[in-house]
Write an enzyme that holds these catalytic residues in place. Structure first.
Site, mmCIF file in Angstrom:
data_model
loop_
_atom_site.group_PDB
_atom_site.id
_atom_site.type_symbol
_atom_site.label_atom_id
_atom_site.label_comp_id
_atom_site.label_asym_id
_atom_site.label_seq_id
_atom_site.Cartn_x
_atom_site.Cartn_y
_atom_site.Cartn_z
ATOM 1 N N LYS A 97 -15.321 3.944 5.615
ATOM 2 C CA LYS A 97 -14.105 3.754 6.402
ATOM 3 C C LYS A 97 -14.122 4.664 7.622
ATOM 4 C CE LYS A 97 -10.287 2.375 5.126
ATOM 5 N NZ LYS A 97 -8.881 2.209 4.695
ATOM 6 N N GLU A 124 -9.193 9.173 5.370
ATOM 7 C CA GLU A 124 -9.311 7.722 5.164
ATOM 8 C C GLU A 124 -10.344 7.380 4.101
ATOM 9 O OE1 GLU A 124 -7.742 4.969 6.457
ATOM 10 O OE2 GLU A 124 -6.272 6.379 7.247
ATOM 11 N N GLU A 168 0.849 -1.194 0.000
ATOM 12 C CA GLU A 168 0.000 0.000 0.000
ATOM 13 C C GLU A 168 0.877 1.232 0.000
ATOM 14 O OE1 GLU A 168 -2.703 0.404 3.235
ATOM 15 O OE2 GLU A 168 -3.671 -1.539 2.940
ATOM 16 N N GLU A 179 -13.753 5.221 -0.281
ATOM 17 C CA GLU A 179 -14.590 4.277 0.466
ATOM 18 C C GLU A 179 -15.304 5.040 1.577
ATOM 19 O OE1 GLU A 179 -12.546 0.315 1.129
ATOM 20 O OE2 GLU A 179 -10.855 1.499 0.373
#
Length: 508
Positions: free
Chosen positions: A325, A331, A268, A322
């Site tokens: 999250k 985030e 990542e 997303e």
């Protein structure tokens, strides 16, 4: 995603991503470039649409956080490699071999070879979790999964690893002084990875390091932008960006423990495009700059100062924003694409319109198959294409005594047990497959500098010539085993030296 930083400033002069050139494809399905596909959201498109989207990009592989059968099926026959994920909560049960065998039977076997599964990622940042019981169960779970893969003859093509945060290091400055935290048993883990030929997976986030030390110089260093530079007095090497410094600190830590040959994969990395007002460094422009420069860097084969001339296999976090999250707003804003599949911003990931998705045939058994599918019509860069004088079985050789080997029509070739042998391309192999072979071989850490501009084997600058050299170098480096000259049945072995002029093909 918990990171520790390397609070240093790096070298000026790094060629940065030009946001004015957005919209151009930087690479055509790069072997080094992957993306993390998280699904912590309630508004994402169906997996079938996601697979088609990825096919339109230069991304060659996708890292998952689970084993959703709908996702695995959607990526069948796409040519996109998948790393399947296992959650931390599943690790304890996998300490039983029968559970691991059933997991492989249910989540892997039904989908291969149509779906190109290349790895299994076990948990996420387990060593940093503080859960001593879970930490003690990690390696046995990985070992059982590998045993289960071997039981169904998939251990050569599917590698088992686990991602770590940079917090596994107790020291990282300078990079040459990188050391693992002694509270973690990294030696046993590295020994396992080395034995099975799997990489160490690292979550590298210069963004977090900048947040902990938000200065203008640190930001430039984190974003691959021009900056004063950092000189490692132990090695005499100068660093131009935080990403390289983090990876070389990990490499130094592995070398210190006696495992310099284990590869590093960046599981990542990324930069959020939006966040809370209190989050330093969060902006759309910084996300464009970081990911744009990152893509150029990891696909350029420049490597890092301690590990030069190689691709840095990297998964960008994340494919989508997303919305479910937890944590700060950042985030929920790492996505390269929005849920409606429009780009969050353009860093050149989309291929040209003529290079749209084209289904690829399923894998056919050999453990050495190139997972990339670049377009054969993509222009080559670096010089004019000249008539081949390299060992191209599909054309007569000029200027030397080497003749093309006869055509093989069945099975992988087998190298003679003794003597001088070389691996070259078979007659009739198309440029698309040979380009994929070239990308794969050079992405495995072999020395491809002879076929770079200025190298003795650069001319003639054709896919066939460069692929022949790279395939042979890979075959020799891997011990001249027959399957390492398979390349999806496009390689063949010859006892006739294919070297020409100053271009020398290595042999054992």
């Amino acid at each position: 995603m918990v990171m520790i930083g390397i609070h240093v400033i790096m070298n000026a002069g790094y060629e940065t991503y030009d946001s004015g050139r957005r919209g151009r494809s930087l690479v055509q399905r790069s072997q080094a470039l992957g993306v993390a596909y998280g699904q912590t959201a309630d508004n994402l498109p169906p997996p079938s649409a996601v697979a088609k989207l990825v096919q339109r990009t230069t991304i060659s592989k996708v890292k998952l956080y689970g084993a959703d059968p709908a996702v695995l099926q959607a990526f069948a026959n796409t040519g996109i490699g998948l790393v399947v994920g296992i959650g931390n909560e599943q690790i304890p049960s996998l300490n039983q071999l029968t559970v691991a065998q059933n997991w492989i039977k249910n989540n892997i076997v039904p989908f291969v070879p149509a779906t190109d599964i290349i790895g299994i990622s076990v948990g996420n940042e387990v060593l940093f979790s503080g859960d001593r019981a879970l930490i003690s169960q990690l390696l046995p779970a990985m070992q059982n999964l590998h045993i289960a893969l071997a039981g169904v003859s998939l251990d050569k093509q599917i590698k088992v690893s686990t991602p770590h945060s940079m917090a596994i290091l107790s020291a990282s400055v300078p990079p040459s002084a990188g050391r693992f935290n002694e509270s973690f048993d990294m030696k046993s883990l590295l020994d396992f990875l080395q034995k099975i030929g799997a990489p160490l997976m690292i979550n590298s986030y210069p963004f977090f390091a900048y947040k902990s030390n938000p200065t203008d110089q640190t930001l430039a260093y984190a974003l691959f932008k021009p900056n004063p530079g950092f000189y490692d007095t132990n090695t005499g090497l100068t660093y131009s960006n935080m990403f390289d410094a983090q990876l070389d600190a990990v490499y130094s830590a592995m070398k210190y423990l006696g495992y310099p040959g284990v590869d590093i994969v960046v599981a990542e990395t990324g930069w959020p495009s939006a966040g809370d007002p209190t989050e330093a460094g969060v902006s759309l422009q910084n996300a464009i700059t970081y990911n744009g420069n990152l893509i150029k860097h990891v696909t350029s084969m420049v490597g890092t100062p301690l590990r030069p001339n190689r691709y840095i296999h990297t998964y960008i976090f994340a494919l989508f924003n997303e919305d479910l999250k937890a944590g700060p707003s950042s985030e929920r804003n790492y996505g390269l694409f929005k849920p409606d599949m429009s780009m969050s911003y353009d860093v050149g990931l989309l291929q040209s319109p003529s290079a749209g998705p084209s289904p690829s045939p399923p894998r056919t058994g050999g453990p050495v198959t190139a997972p990339t599918r670049p377009s054969p019509s993509a222009p080559r860069t670096g010089g004019p294409v000249t008539a081949p004088t390299c060992p191209s079985p599909s054309a007569p050789r000029t200027g030397g005594p080497v003749t093309a080997p006869p055509t093989r029509t069945e099975g992988p070739v087998t190298a003679p047990p003794t003597g001088r042998v070389w691996c070259i391309t078979k007659p009739g192999a198309d440029d698309k497959t040979l380009q994929a072979n070239l990308n794969y071989a050079c992405g495995q850490g072999i020395d491809c500098s002879p076929i770079q501009p200025g190298g003795p084997c650069y001319s003639p600058n054709t896919v066939a010539c460069h692929a022949a050299y790279a395939m042979n170098a890979y075959y020799q480096a891997k011990g001249r085993k027959s399957w390492n000259c398979d390349f999806a049945q496009t390689g063949t072995i010859t006892t006739t030296d294919p070297s020409y002029g100053s271009c020398v093909y290595p042999t054992a």
